[in-house]
Motif scaffolding. Sequence first.
Motif, short mmCIF file in Angstrom:
data_model
loop_
_atom_site.label_atom_id
_atom_site.label_comp_id
_atom_site.label_asym_id
_atom_site.label_seq_id
_atom_site.Cartn_x
_atom_site.Cartn_y
_atom_site.Cartn_z
N LEU A 10 50.08 45.86 33.42
CA LEU A 10 50.41 44.55 33.99
C LEU A 10 50.83 43.57 32.89
CD1 LEU A 10 50.48 42.50 36.34
CD2 LEU A 10 48.06 42.06 35.85
N SER A 11 50.05 43.53 31.82
CA SER A 11 50.37 42.59 30.75
C SER A 11 51.69 42.95 30.07
CB SER A 11 49.23 42.58 29.72
OG SER A 11 49.52 41.64 28.71
N SER A 12 51.88 44.21 29.75
CA SER A 12 53.10 44.59 29.05
C SER A 12 54.34 44.36 29.91
CB SER A 12 53.03 46.04 28.55
OG SER A 12 52.86 46.92 29.61
N VAL A 13 54.30 44.74 31.16
CA VAL A 13 55.45 44.52 32.05
C VAL A 13 55.71 43.03 32.25
CG1 VAL A 13 56.27 44.84 34.41
CG2 VAL A 13 55.27 46.77 33.18
N SER A 14 54.66 42.25 32.38
CA SER A 14 54.82 40.81 32.57
C SER A 14 55.46 40.15 31.36
CB SER A 14 53.46 40.15 32.84
OG SER A 14 52.92 40.63 34.04
N PHE A 15 54.99 40.50 30.17
CA PHE A 15 55.58 39.90 28.97
C PHE A 15 57.00 40.38 28.73
CE2 PHE A 15 51.23 38.58 28.02
CZ PHE A 15 51.48 37.28 27.64
N LEU A 16 57.30 41.60 29.11
CA LEU A 16 58.70 42.06 29.04
C LEU A 16 59.56 41.21 29.98
CD1 LEU A 16 58.42 45.95 28.94
CD2 LEU A 16 59.33 44.46 27.16
N GLY A 17 59.03 40.96 31.18
CA GLY A 17 59.76 40.14 32.15
C GLY A 17 59.97 38.71 31.66
N TYR A 18 58.92 38.11 31.10
CA TYR A 18 59.05 36.76 30.55
C TYR A 18 60.09 36.74 29.43
CZ TYR A 18 54.91 34.88 32.93
OH TYR A 18 54.01 34.44 33.87
N GLY A 19 60.04 37.74 28.58
CA GLY A 19 60.99 37.80 27.47
C GLY A 19 62.42 37.92 27.94
N VAL A 20 62.65 38.80 28.88
CA VAL A 20 64.00 38.99 29.41
C VAL A 20 64.48 37.72 30.12
CG1 VAL A 20 65.35 40.28 31.12
CG2 VAL A 20 63.83 41.50 29.55
N SER A 21 63.58 37.04 30.83
CA SER A 21 63.99 35.84 31.58
C SER A 21 64.45 34.72 30.65
CB SER A 21 62.85 35.35 32.48
OG SER A 21 61.81 34.77 31.72
N TYR A 22 63.96 34.70 29.43
CA TYR A 22 64.41 33.69 28.46
C TYR A 22 65.91 33.84 28.19
CZ TYR A 22 64.69 30.94 24.15
OH TYR A 22 65.02 30.02 23.19
N PHE A 23 66.37 35.09 28.17
CA PHE A 23 67.78 35.36 27.86
C PHE A 23 68.68 35.37 29.09
CE2 PHE A 23 65.37 37.42 24.41
CZ PHE A 23 65.87 36.68 23.35
N THR A 24 68.11 35.52 30.27
CA THR A 24 68.93 35.67 31.47
C THR A 24 68.98 34.43 32.36
OG1 THR A 24 67.09 36.63 32.70
CG2 THR A 24 68.55 38.16 31.55
N GLY A 25 68.11 33.48 32.14
CA GLY A 25 68.10 32.30 33.00
C GLY A 25 67.76 31.05 32.23
N PRO A 26 68.01 29.89 32.82
CA PRO A 26 67.80 28.62 32.11
C PRO A 26 66.35 28.11 32.16
CG PRO A 26 68.75 28.19 34.25
CD PRO A 26 68.69 29.69 34.10
N HIS A 27 65.52 28.64 33.04
CA HIS A 27 64.19 28.05 33.26
C HIS A 27 63.32 28.08 32.00
CE1 HIS A 27 60.54 26.77 35.20
NE2 HIS A 27 59.93 27.85 34.74
N MET A 28 63.23 29.22 31.34
CA MET A 28 62.35 29.33 30.17
C MET A 28 62.82 28.39 29.05
SD MET A 28 59.81 31.51 30.54
CE MET A 28 59.43 32.28 28.98
N LYS A 29 64.11 28.32 28.83
CA LYS A 29 64.62 27.44 27.78
C LYS A 29 64.34 25.98 28.11
CE LYS A 29 68.10 30.62 26.15
NZ LYS A 29 69.47 31.02 26.12
N SER A 30 64.46 25.62 29.38
CA SER A 30 64.19 24.24 29.77
C SER A 30 62.70 23.91 29.62
CB SER A 30 64.65 23.96 31.20
OG SER A 30 63.89 24.68 32.14
N GLU A 31 61.84 24.89 29.81
CA GLU A 31 60.40 24.67 29.61
C GLU A 31 60.12 24.38 28.13
OE1 GLU A 31 57.25 24.96 31.87
OE2 GLU A 31 59.01 23.94 32.70
N PHE A 32 60.74 25.10 27.23
CA PHE A 32 60.53 24.83 25.81
C PHE A 32 61.07 23.45 25.42
CE2 PHE A 32 59.81 29.42 25.54
CZ PHE A 32 58.67 29.43 24.75
N LYS A 33 62.14 23.00 26.06
CA LYS A 33 62.63 21.64 25.83
C LYS A 33 61.60 20.63 26.31
CE LYS A 33 67.55 22.62 25.99
NZ LYS A 33 68.80 22.47 26.72
#
Length: 113
Positions: A10-33
Motif C-alpha cells: 500500500l505504501s509503495s504503490v501510494s508513493f509511486l502514485g503521488y510521485g507520478v501525479s507530480y509530473f502528470t497533473g497540476p495539483h501537486m505542484k500547486s500544493e508546493f506553491k
Amino acid sequence: MSLYTVCVLLSSVSFLGYGVSYFTGPHMKSEFKRFQLEKLGLLTVVLELLGAFGLMVGFFFYKPLLIISAGGLALLMLLGLIVRLRLKDSLWISLPALFFMVLNSYILWGALQ
C-alpha cells in the motif's frame, strides 16, 4: 498475505502514485506553491519515488533498504504534517500525511523486529 505485506505494498504503490501525479497533473505542484516550498517540490517527489522503490526492493531482496526507505518516508511525512499544521490545514486535509507517517513507522518497526 500478511498485514505487514499489505502495508508495504500500500505504501509503495501510494508513493509511486503521488510521485507520478507530480509530473502528470497540476495539483501537486500547486500544493508546493501553497506551502511556499516550490523549490523543494522536485526533491520531495524524487525522495518519495526512491522510498517507494526502496520499500519494494527492500521487502523482497535487501532488508536494510526497507529500513532506510520506511524511516525516510515516515520522516518525510512527519515534515509534511508539520507544514500542514503550520498552515493551519484541517485535520481532514492533514490526515493522509499522518496516516502515511504512521504506516511507514509501522513498516520500520516491523523491519527492525
